[in-house]
Design a protein around this motif. Structure first.
Motif, PDB file in Angstrom:
ATOM      1  N   ARG A   1      -7.476   2.715  -1.323  1.00  0.00           N
ATOM      2  CA  ARG A   1      -7.114   2.377  -2.536  1.00  0.00           C
ATOM      3  C   ARG A   1      -7.358   3.194  -3.930  1.00  0.00           C
ATOM      4  O   ARG A   1      -8.409   4.133  -4.199  1.00  0.00           O
ATOM      5  CB  ARG A   1      -6.650   0.564  -2.552  1.00  0.00           C
ATOM      6  CG  ARG A   1      -5.944   0.503  -1.191  1.00  0.00           C
ATOM      7  CD  ARG A   1      -6.614  -0.851  -1.135  1.00  0.00           C
ATOM      8  NE  ARG A   1      -5.505  -1.800  -0.562  1.00  0.00           N
ATOM      9  CZ  ARG A   1      -4.606  -2.406  -0.850  1.00  0.00           C
ATOM     10  NH1 ARG A   1      -4.042  -1.783  -2.680  1.00  0.00           N
ATOM     11  NH2 ARG A   1      -4.068  -2.808   0.244  1.00  0.00           N
ATOM     12  N   PRO A   2      -6.204   3.689  -4.580  1.00  0.00           N
ATOM     13  CA  PRO A   2      -7.062   3.908  -5.953  1.00  0.00           C
ATOM     14  C   PRO A   2      -8.230   3.373  -6.725  1.00  0.00           C
ATOM     15  O   PRO A   2      -8.953   4.551  -7.305  1.00  0.00           O
ATOM     16  CB  PRO A   2      -5.614   3.507  -7.111  1.00  0.00           C
ATOM     17  CG  PRO A   2      -4.604   3.768  -6.047  1.00  0.00           C
ATOM     18  CD  PRO A   2      -5.381   2.806  -4.989  1.00  0.00           C
TER      19      PRO A   2
ATOM     20  N   GLN B   1     -11.822   5.549  -7.773  1.00  0.00           N
ATOM     21  CA  GLN B   1     -12.075   5.418  -9.104  1.00  0.00           C
ATOM     22  C   GLN B   1     -13.686   5.192  -9.237  1.00  0.00           C
ATOM     23  O   GLN B   1     -14.989   5.365  -9.611  1.00  0.00           O
ATOM     24  CB  GLN B   1     -11.712   4.351 -10.147  1.00  0.00           C
ATOM     25  CG  GLN B   1     -10.066   4.600 -10.280  1.00  0.00           C
ATOM     26  CD  GLN B   1      -9.537   4.489 -11.289  1.00  0.00           C
ATOM     27  OE1 GLN B   1      -9.795   3.580 -12.050  1.00  0.00           O
ATOM     28  NE2 GLN B   1      -8.461   5.272 -12.238  1.00  0.00           N
TER      29      GLN B   1
ATOM     30  N   THR C   1       3.177   5.767 -12.698  1.00  0.00           N
ATOM     31  CA  THR C   1       1.105   5.936 -11.764  1.00  0.00           C
ATOM     32  C   THR C   1       1.195   4.428 -10.839  1.00  0.00           C
ATOM     33  O   THR C   1       0.685   5.336  -9.887  1.00  0.00           O
ATOM     34  CB  THR C   1       0.847   4.935 -13.465  1.00  0.00           C
ATOM     35  OG1 THR C   1       0.104   6.139 -14.734  1.00  0.00           O
ATOM     36  CG2 THR C   1      -0.716   4.566 -13.744  1.00  0.00           C
TER      37      THR C   1
ATOM     38  N   PHE D   1      -6.078   9.676 -10.808  1.00  0.00           N
ATOM     39  CA  PHE D   1      -6.621   8.758 -10.449  1.00  0.00           C
ATOM     40  C   PHE D   1      -8.789   8.968 -11.242  1.00  0.00           C
ATOM     41  O   PHE D   1      -9.298   8.043 -11.451  1.00  0.00           O
ATOM     42  CB  PHE D   1      -6.948   7.696  -9.547  1.00  0.00           C
ATOM     43  CG  PHE D   1      -5.612   7.201  -9.285  1.00  0.00           C
ATOM     44  CD1 PHE D   1      -5.109   6.477  -9.581  1.00  0.00           C
ATOM     45  CD2 PHE D   1      -4.800   7.925  -7.697  1.00  0.00           C
ATOM     46  CE1 PHE D   1      -3.537   6.432  -8.870  1.00  0.00           C
ATOM     47  CE2 PHE D   1      -4.155   8.564  -7.450  1.00  0.00           C
ATOM     48  CZ  PHE D   1      -2.805   7.029  -7.847  1.00  0.00           C
TER      49      PHE D   1
ATOM     50  N   ILE E   1      -1.021   7.085  -2.457  1.00  0.00           N
ATOM     51  CA  ILE E   1      -1.879   7.770  -2.012  1.00  0.00           C
ATOM     52  C   ILE E   1      -2.224   6.619  -0.778  1.00  0.00           C
ATOM     53  O   ILE E   1      -2.755   6.559   0.079  1.00  0.00           O
ATOM     54  CB  ILE E   1      -2.990   7.167  -3.040  1.00  0.00           C
ATOM     55  CG1 ILE E   1      -3.321   8.411  -4.040  1.00  0.00           C
ATOM     56  CG2 ILE E   1      -4.132   6.758  -3.064  1.00  0.00           C
ATOM     57  CD1 ILE E   1      -3.548   9.434  -3.742  1.00  0.00           C
ATOM     58  N   GLU E   2      -1.472   5.132  -1.326  1.00  0.00           N
ATOM     59  CA  GLU E   2      -2.138   4.368  -0.173  1.00  0.00           C
ATOM     60  C   GLU E   2      -1.600   4.203   0.684  1.00  0.00           C
ATOM     61  O   GLU E   2      -2.085   3.605   2.365  1.00  0.00           O
ATOM     62  CB  GLU E   2      -1.991   2.570  -1.035  1.00  0.00           C
ATOM     63  CG  GLU E   2      -3.022   1.840  -2.606  1.00  0.00           C
ATOM     64  CD  GLU E   2      -1.674   0.639  -2.522  1.00  0.00           C
ATOM     65  OE1 GLU E   2      -0.782   0.635  -2.505  1.00  0.00           O
ATOM     66  OE2 GLU E   2      -2.618   0.229  -4.135  1.00  0.00           O
TER      67      GLU E   2
ATOM     68  N   GLN F   1       0.098   5.479  -7.360  1.00  0.00           N
ATOM     69  CA  GLN F   1      -0.715   4.845  -6.833  1.00  0.00           C
ATOM     70  C   GLN F   1      -0.782   4.575  -4.900  1.00  0.00           C
ATOM     71  O   GLN F   1      -0.943   3.974  -4.023  1.00  0.00           O
ATOM     72  CB  GLN F   1      -1.129   3.119  -7.552  1.00  0.00           C
ATOM     73  CG  GLN F   1      -2.320   3.605  -8.014  1.00  0.00           C
ATOM     74  CD  GLN F   1      -2.167   2.260  -9.269  1.00  0.00           C
ATOM     75  OE1 GLN F   1      -1.235   0.990  -9.171  1.00  0.00           O
ATOM     76  NE2 GLN F   1      -2.756   2.696 -10.088  1.00  0.00           N
TER      77      GLN F   1
END
Length: 234
Positions: free
Chosen positions: A57-58, A62, A43, A88, A50-51, A47
């Motif tokens: 950011r996650p 969200q 997980t 996410f 993605i960053e 993250q």
């Protein structure tokens, strides 16, 4: 793929790896990504990916999903594939779906107080009165800017796409919902569907000054003070 093993740490804190077959050594920065990989924390690895690829950011991803954005919209804004957003978005989409389901058991607020029936029952009854298929309507929810939940119902009537919105206040006995727009109010009140506005010829909707002049009658009117005297043509 070459297999490496950890043989030590440099003074700067980097991890030293060695290829036993070739006797070659490599250093890898002991950053958060490496620590997450060593823990098997998939997980956190996602993250970090993605960053690195996106400006979002996650947590921001969200937050946008919770505010009503779709996975496709967030992926486009982040500039990453949809698959990297879905992991996410999934728990937040479940939250939105669950809230929409719970809100259907809330009680619509009227001028004299909450209805004893639930929102789902009231809306289903109105759809029946209109001869529309309630099972084809879709519920959704999201959080508004004020932090309150908005519940939405979407349905199609003929060629018209319609949406109704309520604010949802969780509470005892299912909580309450309050209509935000006319569609929501009409559904709660059991009113017929609003008729479509007809489109007439251009001349019917033209401004008065754009209409052709009214033909003058044979007899002309002449005003004298407050009296009107009819003059006939000779």
């Amino acid at each position: 793929m070459r297999a490496l093993r950890v043989v030590g740490i440099t003074e700067g804190g980097d991890v030293v790896l060695e290829d036993s077959g070739r006797r070659e050594r490599f250093t890898v920065p002991a950053d958060e990504q490496l620590r997450a990989a060593a823990r098997g924390d998939l997980t956190r690895l996602g993250q970090i990916a993605i960053e690195l690829e996106s400006q979002l950011r996650p947590r921001e991803i969200q937050a946008r999903i919770r505010a009503g954005a779709s996975v496709e919209q967030v992926a486009s804004a982040a500039g990453v594939p949809i698959q990297k957003i879905e992991r996410f978005a999934y728990p937040v989409l479940l939250e939105r779906s669950r809230t929409a389901e719970v809100a259907q058991r809330a009680h619509p607020v009227r001028t004299d107080g909450p209805d004893v029936r639930t929102l789902g029952d009231v809306v289903a009854h109105t759809f029946g009165l209109r001869g529309q298929e309630y099972t084809e309507a879709e519920w959704d929810s999201w959080k508004g800017e004020d932090g309150k939940w908005i519940v939405a119902l979407s349905w199609r009537a003929g060629r018209s796409d319609n949406r109704a919105h309520w604010t949802f206040q969780p509470g005892a006995h299912g909580g309450t919902v309050t209509a935000v727009d006319e569609h929501a109010s009409d559904l709660v009140e059991g009113l017929p569907a609003r008729p479509l506005r007809p489109v007439g010829p251009v001349i019917d909707i033209a401004r008065p000054e754009e209409l052709p002049p009214t033909p003058q009658p044979a007899a002309e009117l002449r005003a004298t003070g407050s009296d009107v005297v009819r003059e006939r043509s000779p």
